[in-house]
Design an enzyme around this catalytic site. Structure first.
Site: not given
Ligand code: NAD
Length: 454
Positions: A186-187, A242, A208, A332, A111
Site C-alpha cells: 500500500g501507500s 504501483c 511493498e 505518485e 488496485n
Molecule cells: P492504503 O495504504 O490506503 O491501504 C492499503 C491497506 O492498508 C488497506 O488494506 C487498508 O485497509 C490498510 N490501511 C489503511 N489505513 C491504515 C492504517 N492507518 N493502518 C493500518 N492499515 C491501514 O493504500 P492504498 O491506497 O490502498 O494503495 C495505494 C498505494 O499502494 C500506492 O502508493 C501504490 O503505489 C501502492 N501499491 C504498491 C504496490 C507494490 O506492490 N509495491 C502494489 C499496489 C499498490
C-alpha cells in the site's frame, strides 16, 4: 481465548508443516479461484471496471501461475540446503533448514485487490505458516468475495480474513496479537505507521510501497514501439498501478514524435471514446477521483483531459508544459494522467529523477548499451525494464519489491517462500574427534590458533 491465539496454538501443534498439507491447501486455493472465476470478474468489474481479459491477465491468471509454480517447486524450496564444513569446525556438516515463521498478517491495497491479497498468501502457505488476511475496504466487492472464498476453503485456525477500515482494524489486530511477520502492500505513508508499530515488538515486516516511477526515452529509442509499451503500462487499470510509468522524461529531439505516437496508441487501444471501451477501467472512488482531477492543472493537456465524476471516469490524458516543481511531480499520480517533460542531456534528467528518491520501478528506452549501464548505475530503484514497462512484475524468477521509500523486502515465486521462512542454520559435529586446541587453557596455542582462525 482470542481467535488469533487459537491460530498460534494450531500452528504450534504442527498441522501446517508437512509438504502434503501445504500442497493440498494450495490446490484448494486454485480450485476455489477457478470455481469463483465469474464472481471474481464481477467483483473486479464493480470495484474497478476491469474487463474479464484484464482480470485474467493481471489477477486470476497470475495467481494460478504462482500456485502451479509453488506446487511444482515446493519440494526443492523446503529441502534443507547442505553447506560444506570448514577447517575451524572439522569434522562437521551443515544444513540450512527453512522454517515457517508462525502466524503472519498480510495487508492488501485496492488496485489489484485479489492478486495483491492472494499472491503473498501462496508463498506464506507454501512456507508452512498460518495466515491472517486484511483485504482493502476500498474495493468492497472483492473484499467480500475474498472473505467468502477463504471461509469456504480454510479452517479459520489456518487462514482467516478480517475486513473493515484498515486504520482501525490493523492497529487493533497488532495490539491484540504479536504476529511473526507483517506483509504490507500500500501507500508509503501507511507503511511507515505499520513499521513503527511493528518495531515496538521487533516484528519483521515486508513493505511493498509506491513512489514515482520514471520512464526515460532517449533519442535513439524506437519511438513507435516505445509509445505502445508506455501507453499500455500506464493506462492499464486506468493508471492505478504501483509500477505504472508515473511520468516521462523524453529527449527533446524525439519529444514531438513520441507525443504523436502515444496519442495514436491511446486511440488504437481504447478507441476515440475510451469511456465506452471495455478495456479501460474506472477510478476506485470519489476521493481518489477528486485528487486526480486536480492534477489536470497546471500544464497543458496535450491529449485527453475529459472526466465524468458520476462514472468515476478520467480519460487517458497526456500533459505537457509541466515543471519538475509542479505538484504533480511531487507525489505518485496513481491514475491515468501522464506528464511528459523534455530533457536535453542525461544529467538534467537524472536530477529530475533524483528529486523523488528510490522509485519502485524504472523504465528506460534506448538501444545504446552504454546509456543503459549509466542509467542503471546512477539510479537506485526497486526493479524495472529496458525497452518495456511493467512486465518485470510477471516473471516469477525475479524478486519483486522496492528499496528505501518504495519498500523493504521482495516476493514472487521462491522469493515469497523465502520471505515467509526463517533460514535456520544447523552445524552437526560428531564426537569421535575432539582436539584439545578448542578448549582452555589456551596458553601456548597461539601459533596454531593463528593458522586455524583465518
Ligand atoms: P492504503 O495504504 O490506503 O491501504 C492499503 C491497506 O492498508 C488497506 O488494506 C487498508 O485497509 C490498510 N490501511 C489503511 N489505513 C491504515 C492504517 N492507518 N493502518 C493500518 N492499515 C491501514 O493504500 P492504498 O491506497 O490502498 O494503495 C495505494 C498505494 O499502494 C500506492 O502508493 C501504490 O503505489 C501502492 N501499491 C504498491 C504496490 C507494490 O506492490 N509495491 C502494489 C499496489 C499498490
Amino acid at each position: 481465548m482470542n481467535s488469533l491465539v487459537k491460530m498460534k496454538t494450531y500452528y504450534d501443534e504442527g498441522h501446517t508443516l508437512s509438504k502434503e498439507f501445504r500442497i493440498q491447501q494450495l490446490k484448494k486455493l486454485a480450485d476455489a479461484i477457478l470455481k469463483y472465476e465469474n464472481e471474481i470478474n464481477e467483483a473486479l468489474y464493480l470495484d474497478l471496471g476491469k474487463s474479464i481479459e484484464e482480470s485474467w491477465a493481471t489477477e486470476i491468471g497470475l495467481l494460478l501461475g504462482e500456485i502451479k509454480y509453488a506446487i511444482k517447486n515446493i519440494h526443492r524450496w523446503m529441502k534443507p540446503e547442505r553447506v560444506a564444513g570448514s577447517l575451524l569446525t572439522f569434522p562437521s556438516s551443515g544444513k540450512i533448514y527453512k522454517e515457517p515463521l508462525g502466524v503472519v498478517l498480510i495487508i492488501a491495497p485496492w488496485n489489484y485487490p485479489l492478486q495483491l491479497m492472494l499472491a503473498p498468501l501462496i508463498g506464506a502457505i507454501a512456507a508452512g505458516n498460518c495466515v491472517v488476511l486484511k483485504p482493502s475496504e476500498a474495493a468492497p466487492a472483492t473484499e467480500k468475495l475474498i472473505e467468502k472464498l477463504i471461509k469456504e476453503i480454510y479452517d479459520d485456525h489456518f487462514v482467516r480474513v478480517f475486513t473493515g477500515d484498515g486504520a482501525i482494524v490493523v492497529p487493533d489486530l497488532m495490539n491484540q496479537f504479536k504476529f511473526n511477520h507483517i506483509f504490507y502492500t500500500g501507500s508509503t505513508q501507511v507503511g511507515k505507521l505499520i513499521y513503527q508499530q511493528a518495531a515496538a515488538d521487533l516484528i519483521p515486516v515486508t513493505l511493498e510501497l509506491g513512489g514515482k516511477s520514471p520512464c526515460i526515452v532517449e533519442a535513439d529509442a524506437d519511438i513507435t514501439v516505445t509509445a505502445k509499451r508506455i501507453i499500455s503500462g500506464k493506462f492499464i487499470n486506468a493508471g492505478q498501478t504501483c509500477i505504472a510509468p508515473d511520468y516521462i522524461l523524453v529527449h527533446e529531439a524525439v519529444k514531438e514524435k513520441l507525443l504523436t505516437e502515444m496519442a495514436h496508441a491511446i486511440q488504437q487501444f481504447y478507441s476515440s471514446d475510451p469511456a465506452s471501451s471495455s478495456d479501460y477501467g474506472k477510478i476506485i472512488h470519489g476521493k481518489h477521483f477528486k485528487r486526480l482531477v486536480q492534477f489536470l492543472h497546471p500544464g497543458k493537456i496535450y491529449f485527453g483531459g475529459k472526466f465524468d465524476e458520476s462514472k468515476l471516469f478520467i480519460e487517458p490524458t497526456i500533459l505537457t508544459d509541466i515543471s519538475p516543481e509542479d505538484d504533480i511531480m511531487k507525489e505518485e499520480i496513481f491514475g491515468p494522467i501522464l506528464p511528459v517533460i523534455p530533457f536535453s542531456n542525461s544529467q538534467e534528467a537524472i536530477e529530475i529523477v533524483r528529486k523523488n528518491k528510490n522509485p519502485l520501478s524504472f523504465y528506460l528506452f534506448t538501444k545504446d548499451a552504454k546509456k543503459e549501464k549509466e542509467w542503471l548505475q546512477k539510479i537506485s530503484f526497486g526493479g524495472g525494464c529496458i525497452n518495456n514497462t511493467v512486465w518485470h512484475f510477471t516473471n516469477k524468477k525475479m524478486p519483486f519489491g522496492g528499496i528505501g521509500n518504495s519498500g523493504l523486502g521482495a516476493y514472487h515465486g521462491q522469493f515469497t517462500f523465502e520471505t515467509f521462512s526463517h533460514r535456520k542454520p544447523i552445524l552437526k559435529s560428531p564426537t569421535w574427534f575432539d582436539p584439545s586446541i578448542k578448549y582452555p587453557p589456551y596458553k601456548g596455542k597461539i601459533n596454531l590458533l593463528k593458522k586455524i582462525f583465518r
